[in-house]
Design an enzyme around this catalytic site. Structure first.
Site, PDB file in Angstrom:
ATOM      1  N   SER A   1      38.401  50.205  35.185  1.00  0.00           N
ATOM      2  CA  SER A   1      37.710  49.007  35.681  1.00  0.00           C
ATOM      3  C   SER A   1      36.215  49.231  35.594  1.00  0.00           C
ATOM      4  CB  SER A   1      38.111  48.758  37.141  1.00  0.00           C
ATOM      5  OG  SER A   1      37.360  47.709  37.714  1.00  0.00           O
TER       6      SER A   1
ATOM      7  N   TYR B   1      39.313  50.973  46.523  1.00  0.00           N
ATOM      8  CA  TYR B   1      39.647  50.585  45.153  1.00  0.00           C
ATOM      9  C   TYR B   1      38.696  51.251  44.163  1.00  0.00           C
ATOM     10  CZ  TYR B   1      40.615  47.666  41.079  1.00  0.00           C
ATOM     11  OH  TYR B   1      40.943  47.221  39.824  1.00  0.00           O
TER      12      TYR B   1
END
Length: 258
Positions: free
Chosen positions: A145, A158
């Site tokens: 990501s 996260y």
């Protein structure tokens, strides 16, 4: 148009492919000639991906898979080899979405996000290695990501897990190069998926306004589509990327360019 059936005859496992980016990758791989195993913890969603692939003339099976469970992954690998043959490609896409400030994150939250996003990836790599080594090579694509390398407010668990995915990718690339196994990562920016919709709902925001707002973070002034991430994964999985390992492809509409 694709990369000229660039995965023709290859076998691929795509985790978390019952929805969103994972589904788009599984469908794209099948369209490019791969025999695909849809590995997901959600049976209905995973079977729907298989049904879509077969309706389009592709080859796929569904195996219910909890990537935090080594025995479940072993069973998925065995089922894949029995149905499709030895494994050429692994896409680690299954993810847990846990957000918050450090003081709000519980021990269980930390265990969940690292158990799926990091340890789960490592578990899957470990279990496919014998098959890839048997045929002298393979390609592993980790879905990381932009959160792997930028800070975002109240995203601590996260982002910490995705930062670990980036380093896991580099270390695996180094260790597995002797086996002719390439390991690369795709780093998506804001992509419209079910996970995004759930996050918007948890924040109590209006979906359409949120899509517009999230899109403003990129130079292209829109959110990305799962199919656009699938294109990056396809390239890294294919022989077109034969001299790439340990790399990260950022697909974020230019959001992190500065």
């Amino acid at each position: 148009m694709g990369l000229a059936n660039s995965l023709d005859g290859k076998t691929a496992i795509v985790t978390g492919s019952g929805n969103g980016i994972g589904r788009a990758i599984a469908m794209r791989f099948a369209a490019e000639g791969a025999r695909v195993t849809v590995a997901d913890i959600e049976e209905d969603a995973g079977q729907e991906t298989v049904d879509r692939i077969t309706a389009d003339g592709g080859t796929a099976i569904f195996v219910r898979t909890d990537t935090t469970d080594s025995d479940a992954i072993k069973a998925t690998v065995s089922a894949t080899i029995a149905a499709h043959g030895e494994i050429d490609v692994l896409v680690n896409n299954a993810a847990a979405f846990v957000f918050g400030k450090v003081e709000d994150v519980t021990q269980d939250d930390w265990a969940k996000v690292f158990g799926v996003n990091v340890i789960g990836y490592a578990n899957c790599v470990r279990e496919v290695l014998p098959s890839m080594r048997k045929q002298n090579g393979g390609a592993i694509v980790n879905i990381a990501s932009v959160s792997s390398f930028i800070a975002q407010p109240e995203f601590i668990p996260y982002n910490a897990s995705k930062g670990a995915v980036a380093q896991l990718t580099r270390c695996l690339a180094m260790d597995l190069s002797v086996d002719n196994i390439r390991v690369n990562a795709v780093c998506p920016g804001s992509i419209r998926t079910r996970a995004t919709d759930r996050h918007i709902a948890e924040l109590g925001l209006d979906p359409e306004e949120s899509y517009e707002e999230f899109g403003q973070d990129s130079l292209m002034k829109r959110m990305g589509k799962p199919s656009e991430i699938a294109s990056g994964a396809l390239f890294l999985a294919s022989d077109e990327a034969s001299f790439m390992t340990g790399a990260q492809i950022v697909i974020d509409g230019g959001a992190t360019i500065d």
